[in-house]
Design an enzyme around this catalytic site. Structure first.
Site, PDB file in Angstrom:
ATOM      1  N   THR A   1       0.774  -1.280  -0.263  1.00 23.66           N
ATOM      2  CA  THR A   1       0.124   0.088  -0.010  1.00 23.66           C
ATOM      3  C   THR A   1       0.844   1.147   0.123  1.00 23.66           C
ATOM      4  O   THR A   1       0.669   2.225  -0.743  1.00 23.66           O
ATOM      5  CB  THR A   1      -0.930   0.003   1.332  1.00 23.66           C
ATOM      6  OG1 THR A   1      -1.651  -1.329   1.244  1.00 23.66           O
ATOM      7  CG2 THR A   1      -1.875   1.191   1.167  1.00 23.66           C
ATOM      8  N   CYS A   2       1.913   1.318   0.790  1.00 22.98           N
ATOM      9  CA  CYS A   2       2.831   2.453   0.716  1.00 22.98           C
ATOM     10  C   CYS A   2       3.437   2.448  -0.472  1.00 22.98           C
ATOM     11  O   CYS A   2       3.436   3.833  -1.048  1.00 22.98           O
ATOM     12  CB  CYS A   2       4.071   2.314   1.969  1.00 22.98           C
ATOM     13  SG  CYS A   2       3.189   1.988   3.433  1.00 22.98           S
ATOM     14  N   ALA A   3       3.849   1.603  -1.244  1.00 26.11           N
ATOM     15  CA  ALA A   3       4.626   1.549  -2.308  1.00 26.11           C
ATOM     16  C   ALA A   3       3.691   1.974  -3.535  1.00 26.11           C
ATOM     17  O   ALA A   3       3.902   3.205  -4.439  1.00 26.11           O
ATOM     18  CB  ALA A   3       5.219   0.375  -2.990  1.00 26.11           C
TER      19      ALA A   3
END
Length: 165
Positions: free
Chosen positions: A59-61
């Site tokens: 999700t961060c990527a």
């Protein structure tokens, strides 16, 4: 303290996000070349702060990729991707992904940015990392929008953040 979840399990942050209408507090964060950036580094620019636990999670990527696309179309705006990842990891990720339109900043040394803005996770398996947060400011540093994502595995509301610019 904000109550959020990780995989449906409750965890907490160190405090509350800064209020819309207040000024973003100055910060010192490490850039990929190990130099220090502060609020004055981006003086006169609108800011989108994309804050997250680690660029090494899906999700961060995804958030970095999506904001990289959006940043290419924004005028007088800097998109800052902030985590506690080492600058080397941030640089590696962006290099391998061809990401060039965002600025990666690391709070790895003391986590002071996360503590000052009430977004540090204080319990659970991600304790010490940053929660998933968006903060948007105008060119004078006044906060226009904030979002504390309730479930850390969920993506933020990109459209709402970009709409205030």
């Amino acid at each position: 303290m904000a109550s959020i979840t990780l995989g449906g399990n409750p965890i907490n942050t160190a405090g509350e996000l800064p209020k819309v209408g207040s000024k973003l507090a100055d910060f010192k964060l490490v850039q990929n070349d190990l130099s220090v950036a502060s609020l004055s580094t981006f003086s006169g620019k609108k800011l989108v702060l994309n804050i997250f636990p680690s660029v090494d999670t899906g999700t961060c990527a995804t958030s970095v990729r999506k904001f990289n696309e959006a940043a290419a179309k924004l005028e007088n705006t800097a998109v800052l991707c902030i985590s506690r990842d080492l600058p080397f990891a941030q640089k590696r990720f962006c290099g391998s992904e061809g990401i060039e339109n965002v600025v990666n900043l690391s709070d790895f040394q003391e986590g002071s940015f996360g503590k000052a803005n009430g977004l540090e996770i204080v319990d659970g398996p991600l304790a010490g990392l940053h929660s998933r947060v968006l903060i948007v400011t105008d060119a004078d540093g006044t906060i226009l929008h904030t979002e504390q994502v309730a479930e850390i595995a969920n993506e933020p509301n990109y459209d709402a953040a970009l709409a205030v610019l």
